[in-house]
Design an enzyme around this catalytic site. Sequence first.
Site, PDB file in Angstrom:
ATOM      1  N   THR A 161      -8.540   9.359   8.661  1.00  0.00           N
ATOM      2  CA  THR A 161      -7.797   8.165   8.045  1.00  0.00           C
ATOM      3  C   THR A 161      -7.546   7.027   8.826  1.00  0.00           C
ATOM      4  OG1 THR A 161      -5.869   9.105   8.157  1.00  0.00           O
ATOM      5  CG2 THR A 161      -6.866   9.618   6.098  1.00  0.00           C
ATOM      6  N   LYS A 200       0.899  -1.181   0.025  1.00  0.00           N
ATOM      7  CA  LYS A 200       0.108   0.001  -0.076  1.00  0.00           C
ATOM      8  C   LYS A 200       0.914   1.240   0.132  1.00  0.00           C
ATOM      9  CE  LYS A 200      -1.800  -1.542   3.774  1.00  0.00           C
ATOM     10  NZ  LYS A 200      -2.394  -1.668   5.043  1.00  0.00           N
ATOM     11  N   GLY A 235      -7.333   3.873  10.669  1.00  0.00           N
ATOM     12  CA  GLY A 235      -8.005   2.594  10.431  1.00  0.00           C
ATOM     13  C   GLY A 235      -8.186   2.061   9.105  1.00  0.00           C
ATOM     14  N   THR A 236      -7.509   2.787   8.280  1.00  0.00           N
ATOM     15  CA  THR A 236      -7.798   2.498   6.888  1.00  0.00           C
ATOM     16  C   THR A 236      -7.055   1.248   6.283  1.00  0.00           C
ATOM     17  OG1 THR A 236      -5.723   3.898   6.404  1.00  0.00           O
ATOM     18  CG2 THR A 236      -7.800   4.845   5.522  1.00  0.00           C
ATOM     19  N   GLY A 237      -5.863   0.840   7.009  1.00  0.00           N
ATOM     20  CA  GLY A 237      -5.262  -0.309   6.710  1.00  0.00           C
ATOM     21  C   GLY A 237      -5.872  -1.673   7.284  1.00  0.00           C
ATOM     22  N   CYS A 238      -6.815  -1.599   8.504  1.00  0.00           N
ATOM     23  CA  CYS A 238      -7.616  -2.552   8.953  1.00  0.00           C
ATOM     24  C   CYS A 238      -8.945  -2.942   8.034  1.00  0.00           C
ATOM     25  CB  CYS A 238      -7.836  -2.314  10.524  1.00  0.00           C
ATOM     26  SG  CYS A 238      -6.833  -1.817  11.620  1.00  0.00           S
TER      27      CYS A 238
END
Length: 526
Positions: A241, A208, A243-246
């Site tokens: 933003t 990412k 928590g975008t990865g989870c």
Amino acid sequence: MQSLGGIRSWPATWRTTTASMTTTTTESVRKVAQVLTVAGSDSGAGAGIQADIKVCAARGVYCASVITAVTAQNTRGVQSVHLLPPDFVSEQLKSVLSDFEVDVVKTGMLPSPEIVEVLLQNLSEYPVRGRVALVVDPVMVSTSGHVLAGSSILSIFRERLLPLADIITPNVKEASALLGGVRIQTVAEMRSAAKSLHQMGPRFVLVKGGDLPDSSDSVDVYFDGNEFHELHSPRIATRNTHGTGCTLASCIAAELAKGSNMLSAVKVAKRFVDSALNYSKDIVIGSGMQGPFDHFLSLKDPQSYRQSTFKPDDLFLYAVTDSRMNKKWNRSIVDAVKAAIEGGATIIQLREKEAETREFLEEAKSCVDICRSNGVCLLINDRIDIAIACDADGVHVGQSDMPVDLVRSLLGPDKIIGVSCKTQEQAHQAWKDGADYIGSGGVFPTNTKANNRTIGLDGLREVCKASKLPVVAIGGIGISNAESVMRIGEPNLKGVAVVSALFDQECVLTQAKKLHKTLTESKREH
Ligand SMILES: Cc1ncc(COP(=O)(O)OP(=O)(O)O)c(N)n1
Ligand SMILES: Cc1nc(C(=O)O)sc1CCOP(=O)(O)O
Ligand SMILES: [Mg+2]
């Protein structure tokens, strides 16, 4: 080492994806798609277990949870972390895995080698091999910069967990840490990192690029061991933003649990994150630097979600079906559409000129289901009535079909409308009337559409220059000349639409893959 390897193919039974859980029914049994998340709790509920459960609920999938650590955190950062004893993590894993029919295990914060060890033990103890897909989000540092898993877990990640994963989703910092600190500052370096990580054993890698410096787009690099895909989306200016990865990893897990293939799951997940960020960009929760976002946008504002699902880049490989060709090769429309998507088609149009209405409607409904579960838009050629009845994503009309402004008033604001244009005036009118994209051709002579005027590459270039809308080229295009079309280099020319190059062929899948590869290579070069 083998991966858990179980991106399950669903039985040919009834399936529905609505606001409720995604289920399959075989006679009296109703099976619910299930994800197990193994992650840390976030007291602010923007990330971790709380985000994972919200994402799965928003995507219509059940989510069980095994908590590895409890964090005290808010929008200002992480104040404290309490690791759960490995034995107790193990108890939770046993409780869920011995009882639930989990389709996908997703891991987030795995804060110590001992906890990774109990996870590995439990995954091998329970008879899940061949059924469960494993999504590993190698969480190491929180978005606020707090270390959530130190360097002591790197070796067990590299040697034991990654080889079991179906997909890993590191950001550039995590990818760099897993690779011993290599520099990752450009898309080229992301590609090279994805390749090196793939050599550690996961079936797919998604690096990412949200943190990449100096890029106006957010670019993620996906690698399947053979091919790279760059997934672009515009950066959204927002503080929300956290928590975008989870969210991305859980959405991938949810889509896999519903039966998607990996690339489609990744694309849907990226769109979901973009739509949620966009929808929540102005909300205010907490007083710190990084707020959470709202995962339930589709329930509150279906239009904003549906509208943003069409992206100009979806026009990259546009597959247009043809009833005569499918009959000639003895295949159903549904099989033709499935193969085209599997081969990389990014949007589908059903152009069934001779179909009986009742039969066409049934086939269109099945195609809508397939396209939706693969995150690919489906449009209907000419037939507004069929598009409404099957809830297609939109229609494609020509200059002698129903006028675009009338189509728009019939379909409403959230459906996609494409219009055929051969001239600059038509392109301008299409924009004024509220179309979403233009199909322009015939670029080359074609046998598929009778009496079609050829406008050539020069005509295509003229239309592109005049158009404020994205353009897809059509007419006589195939593997041998697609590169010459894309080479005209107009920025709003987003792809090619093809009929015979895919469907007047013995194997749709093979041709779609070849054409996708040609287009990807030409995009890289120009
Ligand atoms: C993507 C795309 N572009 C152009 C056409 C042609 O539409 P139209 O001019 O209405 O002709 P028919 O397809 O109806 O014969 C298209 N279908 N798709
Ligand atoms: C449906 C259609 N529309 C065209 C236009 O010029 O608007 S050309 C065309 C047929 C495209 O088929 P093939 O990929 O087999 O050449
Ligand atoms: Mg038409």
